[in-house]
Design a protein around this motif. Structure first.
Motif, PDB file in Angstrom:
ATOM      1  N   GLY A  31       6.075  20.323 -16.957  1.00  0.00           N
ATOM      2  CA  GLY A  31       5.786  19.051 -16.290  1.00  0.00           C
ATOM      3  C   GLY A  31       4.961  18.077 -17.114  1.00  0.00           C
ATOM      4  O   GLY A  31       4.653  16.974 -16.651  1.00  0.00           O
ATOM      5  N   THR A  32       4.594  18.419 -18.360  1.00  0.00           N
ATOM      6  CA  THR A  32       3.798  17.485 -19.154  1.00  0.00           C
ATOM      7  C   THR A  32       4.680  16.400 -19.786  1.00  0.00           C
ATOM      8  O   THR A  32       4.171  15.362 -20.225  1.00  0.00           O
ATOM      9  CB  THR A  32       3.002  18.220 -20.264  1.00  0.00           C
ATOM     10  OG1 THR A  32       3.926  19.006 -21.023  1.00  0.00           O
ATOM     11  CG2 THR A  32       1.919  19.114 -19.682  1.00  0.00           C
ATOM     12  N   PRO A  34       7.240  13.793 -18.559  1.00  0.00           N
ATOM     13  CA  PRO A  34       7.798  13.292 -17.297  1.00  0.00           C
ATOM     14  C   PRO A  34       9.300  13.011 -17.407  1.00  0.00           C
ATOM     15  O   PRO A  34       9.832  12.836 -18.510  1.00  0.00           O
ATOM     16  CB  PRO A  34       7.020  11.997 -17.047  1.00  0.00           C
ATOM     17  CG  PRO A  34       6.460  11.596 -18.358  1.00  0.00           C
ATOM     18  CD  PRO A  34       6.313  12.836 -19.193  1.00  0.00           C
ATOM     19  N   ASP A  35       9.949  12.958 -16.235  1.00  0.00           N
ATOM     20  CA  ASP A  35      11.399  12.779 -16.197  1.00  0.00           C
ATOM     21  C   ASP A  35      11.855  11.525 -16.949  1.00  0.00           C
ATOM     22  O   ASP A  35      12.887  11.530 -17.609  1.00  0.00           O
ATOM     23  CB  ASP A  35      11.878  12.678 -14.736  1.00  0.00           C
ATOM     24  CG  ASP A  35      11.789  14.016 -14.009  1.00  0.00           C
ATOM     25  OD1 ASP A  35      11.430  15.019 -14.659  1.00  0.00           O
ATOM     26  OD2 ASP A  35      12.084  14.043 -12.803  1.00  0.00           O
ATOM     27  N   TYR A  36      11.069  10.423 -16.835  1.00  0.00           N
ATOM     28  CA  TYR A  36      11.545   9.173 -17.462  1.00  0.00           C
ATOM     29  C   TYR A  36      11.568   9.302 -18.984  1.00  0.00           C
ATOM     30  O   TYR A  36      12.461   8.782 -19.642  1.00  0.00           O
ATOM     31  CB  TYR A  36      10.730   7.944 -17.005  1.00  0.00           C
ATOM     32  CG  TYR A  36       9.229   8.086 -17.121  1.00  0.00           C
ATOM     33  CD1 TYR A  36       8.463   8.449 -16.014  1.00  0.00           C
ATOM     34  CD2 TYR A  36       8.569   7.839 -18.326  1.00  0.00           C
ATOM     35  CE1 TYR A  36       7.093   8.569 -16.102  1.00  0.00           C
ATOM     36  CE2 TYR A  36       7.194   7.964 -18.423  1.00  0.00           C
ATOM     37  CZ  TYR A  36       6.459   8.332 -17.311  1.00  0.00           C
ATOM     38  OH  TYR A  36       5.097   8.457 -17.412  1.00  0.00           O
ATOM     39  N   GLN A  37      10.617  10.049 -19.552  1.00  0.00           N
ATOM     40  CA  GLN A  37      10.647  10.224 -21.016  1.00  0.00           C
ATOM     41  C   GLN A  37      11.788  11.166 -21.419  1.00  0.00           C
ATOM     42  O   GLN A  37      12.463  10.958 -22.425  1.00  0.00           O
ATOM     43  CB  GLN A  37       9.307  10.775 -21.503  1.00  0.00           C
ATOM     44  CG  GLN A  37       8.218   9.709 -21.506  1.00  0.00           C
ATOM     45  CD  GLN A  37       6.966  10.174 -22.203  1.00  0.00           C
ATOM     46  OE1 GLN A  37       6.477  11.273 -21.936  1.00  0.00           O
ATOM     47  NE2 GLN A  37       6.419   9.355 -23.091  1.00  0.00           N
TER      48      GLN A  37
END
Ligand code: URA
Length: 435
Positions: A31-32, A34-37
């Motif tokens: 989770g470090t 994030p989805d957008y990256q």
């Protein structure tokens, strides 16, 4: 290390190092990142691509992101089989007992179906009592004892791929050869086989629309196998129409048993013999595909392949009598014929539309937790190249009732068929081998 720098590096065409790829995948899982990256990075890969080295590093990082299966407790060379997905693809039901009957151990994890393609686990569950949840110990013991077991895929195989695939699905980044290749191979590598046989499909019912694209994908996956030390061979096959004549769970089991008896449709039988012959070579049981084919044909003619299928059913709680009595399979009450509106030659059968029709009848699921009806589905009477007259039956639906669902499914089947006034060129089912 910062994710934004790795996105920029990829966007500018740079080659990421293994430690950078591990950083990305670990960040995705914990989770470090994030989805957008992650989605931005996937888009950069779609445009720029990845080298063979990067693709192998991504595959291994995803394979090692969850459970990895150690099959060393099973004697012999374990060969896995994977199809990139198709409509009416019941090859695993045939190939697994067939190669096991020839001495190659098959420790198979299979999935359930989602959308217009069916899953092997759903098909097997149409046999009364058959279950696909075995403990690791029972799984290994069964393969050592009878040479074959088919279980559902553990929820924690390659979780990084699961997460990345879900993101790709909603960000327009599915169609990238290195991303598809690493996604498929990460799951196969985590599942532990020594060698991998891939059935890479192209056509209306497949991810890859042309034989050339399928070959590019096949080459990428074979290269990953070579880089990570798992011998991999890919067969390129046409999915411009459904495979065989049946779509739907119990109907596909019936057709698989027919092939194991030495009957069944030619296209399905031929593809299975080709897949199985490469598995025998990969498993060290035959010197080449020609020698393998002789063994496989003998296993069918002698009844050994069908007996192995019955052994598999019995070992996993299923009614083994099904192998010799097809009337024990679930059956739907209604039959609805879909008729040709005019005369002509069948020039196309959109596999996706046919899969959709089976789903409308209840054979597949739209959402992961939907229940399915094992009895329903359809049989294709007319296939590519066949001549039909107006009023001839193109397909027969097996439905619960001749109701709205059946009408909708019939419309989907009718829309799937394309006709031409002259006999079309039908391309060969098999378009090459890579590896
Ligand atoms: N199948 C997979 O498992 N992954 C992809 O990316 C595409 C098809």
């Amino acid at each position: 290390m910062r994710m934004v720098d790795l996105i920029r590096k990829k966007r500018h065409g740079g080659e990421l190092e293994e430690r950078e790829i591990r950083f990305i995948i670990e960040g995705l899982v914990n989770g470090t990142v994030p989805d957008y990256q992650m989605a931005a990075w996937a888009m950069a890969v779609c445009f720029v691509g990845m080298s063979a080295r990067e693709t192998a590093a991504l595959t291994l990082a995803m394979a090692e992101s969850g459970d990895t299966v150690d099959l060393s407790a099973i004697a012999g060379t374990k060969v896995d089989k994977h199809s990139t997905g198709g409509v009416g693809d019941k090859t695993t039901l045939i190939v697994a007992p067939l190669v096991a009957a020839c001495g190659v151990p098959v420790a198979k994890m299979s999935g359930r179906g989602l959308g217009h393609t069916g899953g092997t686990v759903d098909k097997l569950e149409s046999i009364a009592g058959f279950h696909t949840e075995l403990s690791r110990e029972d799984f290994f013991r069964q393969v050592n004892e009878i040479g074959v077991a088919v279980i559902g895929q553990s929820g924690n195989i390659a979780p990084a791929d699961k997460k990345l695939y879900a993101l790709r699905d909603v960000t327009g980044t599915v169609e990238s050869v290195p991303l598809i290749a690493s996604s498929v191979m990460s799951k196969k590598i985590a599942a532990g086989a020594d060698a991998i046989l891939l059935d890479v499909k192209f056509g209306s019912g497949a991810f890859m629309k042309t034989a050339d694209d399928a070959r590019t994908l096949a080459e990428a996956m074979v290269a990953i196998g070579a880089q990570v030390g798992r011998r991999t061979v890919a067969v390129i096959s046409d999915m411009d129409q459904p495979l065989g004549r049946t779509v739907g769970n119990a109907l596909e089991v019936r057709e698989a048993i027919e092939v194991l008896r030495g009957e069944g449709p030619d296209d399905l039988r031929e593809l299975c013999l080709v897949l199985a012959s490469h598995m025998l070579v990969l498993g060290g049981r035959a010197a080449d595909a020609t020698a393998a084919r002789t063994q496989l044909e003998e296993a069918i003619a002698s009844g050994a392949a069908l007996r192995k299928f019955a052994d598999l059913l019995a070992a996993q709680g299923g009614d083994a009598a099904v192998a010799n009595d097809l009337s024990l399979l679930p059956q739907a009450e209604a039959r609805v014929a879909v008729k040709a509106a005019g005369a002509g030659y069948v020039a196309g059968i959109d596999a996706e539309q046919i899969g959709l029709a089976a789903m409308i009848l209840g054979a597949g699921r739209a959402e992961k937790d939907d229940a399915i009806d094992h009895a329903v589905g359809l049989e294709l009477v007319a296939k590519l190249g066949d001549a039909v007259e107006a009023g001839d039956t193109l397909a027969v639906l097996h439905a619960r009732a001749d109701d709205d669902k059946a009408k909708q499914a019939a419309a989907s089947v009718a829309a799937a068929y394309r006709f031409s006034p002259s006999r079309p060129d039908v391309q060969p089912l098999l378009q090459g081998i890579v590896g």
